[in-house]
Design a protein around this motif. Structure first.
Motif, short mmCIF file in Angstrom:
data_model
loop_
_atom_site.label_atom_id
_atom_site.label_comp_id
_atom_site.label_asym_id
_atom_site.label_seq_id
_atom_site.Cartn_x
_atom_site.Cartn_y
_atom_site.Cartn_z
N ASN A 25 0.82 -1.22 0.00
CA ASN A 25 0.00 0.00 0.00
C ASN A 25 0.85 1.26 0.00
O ASN A 25 0.56 2.22 -0.70
CB ASN A 25 -0.91 0.02 1.24
N GLN A 26 1.89 1.24 0.80
CA GLN A 26 2.79 2.40 0.86
C GLN A 26 3.46 2.63 -0.49
O GLN A 26 3.59 3.76 -0.95
CB GLN A 26 3.87 2.18 1.93
N LEU A 27 3.88 1.54 -1.10
CA LEU A 27 4.53 1.62 -2.40
C LEU A 27 3.57 2.24 -3.42
O LEU A 27 3.93 3.12 -4.19
CB LEU A 27 4.96 0.22 -2.85
N GLU A 28 2.32 1.77 -3.38
CA GLU A 28 1.33 2.25 -4.33
C GLU A 28 1.04 3.74 -4.13
O GLU A 28 0.96 4.50 -5.09
CB GLU A 28 0.04 1.42 -4.20
N GLN A 29 0.90 4.14 -2.87
CA GLN A 29 0.65 5.56 -2.59
C GLN A 29 1.84 6.42 -3.01
O GLN A 29 1.68 7.50 -3.58
CB GLN A 29 0.35 5.76 -1.10
N GLY A 30 3.03 5.92 -2.69
CA GLY A 30 4.25 6.65 -3.06
C GLY A 30 4.37 6.81 -4.56
O GLY A 30 4.78 7.86 -5.07
N LEU A 31 3.97 5.76 -5.27
CA LEU A 31 4.08 5.75 -6.73
C LEU A 31 3.12 6.79 -7.34
O LEU A 31 3.43 7.44 -8.33
CB LEU A 31 3.75 4.35 -7.24
N HIS A 32 1.95 6.93 -6.72
CA HIS A 32 0.98 7.95 -7.11
C HIS A 32 1.65 9.32 -7.12
O HIS A 32 1.54 10.10 -8.06
CB HIS A 32 -0.16 7.98 -6.10
N LEU A 33 2.34 9.61 -6.01
CA LEU A 33 2.98 10.91 -5.84
C LEU A 33 4.21 11.05 -6.72
O LEU A 33 4.56 12.14 -7.15
CB LEU A 33 3.38 11.10 -4.37
N ALA A 34 4.85 9.91 -7.00
CA ALA A 34 6.12 9.95 -7.75
C ALA A 34 5.94 10.63 -9.10
O ALA A 34 6.79 11.42 -9.53
CB ALA A 34 6.65 8.54 -7.94
N LEU A 35 4.81 10.35 -9.75
CA LEU A 35 4.55 10.95 -11.06
C LEU A 35 4.43 12.47 -10.93
O LEU A 35 5.10 13.23 -11.63
CB LEU A 35 3.24 10.39 -11.63
N ALA A 36 3.57 12.89 -9.99
CA ALA A 36 3.32 14.32 -9.79
C ALA A 36 4.57 15.05 -9.34
O ALA A 36 4.82 16.19 -9.72
CB ALA A 36 2.20 14.50 -8.77
N ARG A 37 5.37 14.38 -8.52
CA ARG A 37 6.56 15.04 -7.96
C ARG A 37 7.80 14.86 -8.83
O ARG A 37 8.91 15.13 -8.40
CB ARG A 37 6.82 14.51 -6.55
N GLN A 38 7.58 14.32 -10.02
CA GLN A 38 8.67 14.17 -10.99
C GLN A 38 9.85 13.37 -10.44
O GLN A 38 11.00 13.72 -10.62
CB GLN A 38 9.14 15.55 -11.48
N GLN A 39 9.50 12.27 -9.76
CA GLN A 39 10.55 11.39 -9.24
C GLN A 39 10.86 10.25 -10.20
O GLN A 39 11.71 9.42 -9.91
CB GLN A 39 10.13 10.82 -7.87
N LEU A 40 10.14 10.20 -11.32
CA LEU A 40 10.42 9.14 -12.30
C LEU A 40 11.44 9.65 -13.31
O LEU A 40 11.42 10.82 -13.68
CB LEU A 40 9.14 8.72 -13.01
N GLN A 41 12.28 8.76 -13.73
CA GLN A 41 13.34 9.15 -14.65
C GLN A 41 13.61 8.00 -15.61
O GLN A 41 13.50 6.84 -15.22
CB GLN A 41 14.60 9.48 -13.85
N LEU A 42 13.94 8.33 -16.84
CA LEU A 42 14.34 7.28 -17.78
C LEU A 42 15.86 7.16 -17.79
O LEU A 42 16.57 8.15 -17.85
CB LEU A 42 13.83 7.58 -19.19
N TYR A 43 16.32 5.91 -17.69
CA TYR A 43 17.72 5.59 -17.92
C TYR A 43 17.80 5.00 -19.33
O TYR A 43 16.80 4.51 -19.86
CB TYR A 43 18.23 4.58 -16.89
N TYR A 44 18.98 5.06 -19.92
CA TYR A 44 19.13 4.57 -21.29
C TYR A 44 20.26 3.56 -21.34
O TYR A 44 21.35 3.82 -20.85
CB TYR A 44 19.42 5.76 -22.24
N GLN A 45 19.96 2.40 -21.96
CA GLN A 45 21.01 1.39 -22.12
C GLN A 45 21.28 1.18 -23.60
O GLN A 45 20.37 0.91 -24.39
CB GLN A 45 20.59 0.06 -21.47
N VAL A 46 22.54 1.29 -23.95
CA VAL A 46 22.93 1.25 -25.37
C VAL A 46 22.72 -0.14 -25.98
O VAL A 46 22.81 -1.16 -25.30
CB VAL A 46 24.41 1.70 -25.53
N GLN A 47 22.39 -0.14 -27.27
CA GLN A 47 22.31 -1.37 -28.07
C GLN A 47 23.32 -1.24 -29.22
O GLN A 47 23.40 -0.17 -29.82
CB GLN A 47 20.89 -1.57 -28.62
N VAL A 48 24.04 -2.31 -29.49
CA VAL A 48 25.08 -2.22 -30.51
C VAL A 48 24.89 -3.32 -31.56
O VAL A 48 24.22 -4.32 -31.31
CB VAL A 48 26.51 -2.34 -29.90
N ASN A 49 25.49 -3.10 -32.72
CA ASN A 49 25.42 -4.13 -33.78
C ASN A 49 26.74 -4.90 -33.88
O ASN A 49 27.66 -4.68 -33.08
CB ASN A 49 24.99 -3.50 -35.11
N GLN A 50 26.80 -5.75 -34.86
CA GLN A 50 27.98 -6.59 -35.12
C GLN A 50 29.27 -5.79 -35.27
O GLN A 50 30.33 -6.27 -34.94
CB GLN A 50 27.75 -7.28 -36.47
#
Ligand code: C2E
Ligand code: MG
Ligand code: MG
Ligand code: MG
Length: 277
Positions: A25-50
């Motif tokens: 429940n705490q996780l769910e409530q925190g997650l609600h706020l996370a969006l509004a409070r801009q606590q979400l972030q994208l990380y990027y992982q590189v993909q490579v070819n041959q």
């Protein structure tokens, strides 16, 4: 069931179950706020070819919690899916990915990168999903072929026809599709064949075993053969050591993602990695 019994069932739970439910429940409530409070972030992982060229990245969500620090999506995505929060969160992810692609397209170093975004089944089943993606593509003006949606086999299990229909509408917008964690689900080959896919992504569990486990090696060989005969791209995830990359390459795998090439990184560090590569 507690409700039909018409009494407060919580007090019958054992202490451990209660603690787990509280934490959830705490996780769910925190997650609600996370969006509004801009606590979400994208990380990027590189993909490579041959040829060791950087061809793209996977966007991986992180929750930067003010007290707990960086929280893994393995911890909060399941809660987000159950609560339905994955829908607004997933929309934020797509919006952020499109904005990032727009920036990348105006830079010589990054203009050809394809960005893979994980999409959950809850999002795909939303009636507005196709329309939302269309809007985001039009608003950002990005090349739709630079956006790749990663789906998992579990998404198609119940409702193949509607999944195919949604995917086909998205395909006609020009976006790409990759089948994530491939080999871990139970989808039949005939279903895979019917989906408008562009890529199969070999699950990291098979890559992990490829050097010592004959069974994993056989599965990898089969997936690569399948991709080839269905005329799909192939990428392996979780490539950690050169011996794995080498063996994958010998078996015909042409694209790779994993710690060997780079961990998921915040934007600035990811762009630094690209310049260094
Ligand atoms: P995934 O899509 O299969 O992503 C690959 C996971 O493997 C990522 O974990 C990545 O950090 C990790 N990984 C990459 N290379 C290596 C390696 O060489 N070795 C090892 N041991 N691990 C490696 P992460 O970032 O914790 O994400 C876990 C899962 O959470 C993802 O699995 C995906 O299913 C889900 N997820 C992440 N971001 C999103 C999102 O924006 N939306 C949705 N719906 N799901 C997401
Ligand atoms: Mg993925
Ligand atoms: Mg995966
Ligand atoms: Mg995985």
């Amino acid at each position: 069931q507690a409700k039909s019994a018409g009494r407060n069932a919580v007090r019958f739970y054992d202490p451990l179950t209660r603690a787990v439910l509280n934490a959830r429940n705490q996780l769910e409530q925190g997650l609600h706020l996370a969006l509004a409070r801009q606590q979400l972030q994208l990380y990027y992982q590189v993909q490579v070819n041959q040829d060791h060229q950087s061809i793209g990245a996977e966007a991986l969500l992180r929750w930067i919690h003010p007290e707990m620090g960086v929280i893994s999506p393995l911890q909060f995505i399941p809660v987000a899916e159950e609560s339905g929060l994955i829908v607004p969160i997933g929309y934020w992810v797509l919006q952020t990915a499109c904005a990032q692609l727009k920036q990348w397209e105006s830079n010589a170093l990054t203009r050809d990168l394809v960005l893979s975004v994980n999409v959950s089944v809850r999002q795909l089943r939303e009636t507005m999903f196709v329309w939302q993606v269309k809007e985001l593509l039009e608003q950002s003006g990005i090349n739709p072929a630079h956006l790749k949606l990663e789906i998992t086999e579990s998404m198609i299990a119940d409702n193949v026809d509607s999944t195919i229909s949604t995917m086909s509408q998205l395909k006609s917008l020009g976006v790409k599709f990759s089948m994530d964690d491939f080999g871990t689900g139970y989808s039949s080959l005939s279903n895979i064949k019917r989906l408008p896919l562009d890529q199969l992504k070999i699950d990291q569990s098979f890559v992990r075993g490829i050097l010592h486990d004959e069974f994993d090696r056989a599965i990898v060989r089969t997936i690569i053969a399948m991709a080839s005969s269905l005329d799909l791209d192939i990428i392996a995830e979780g490539v950690e050591v050169e011996e794995q990359r080498h063996l994958l390459a010998r078996k015909g795998c042409t694209n790779y993602q994993g710690y060997l090439f780079g961990k998921p990184l915040p934007l600035a560090e990811f762009e630094q990695l690209l310049r260094a590569r």
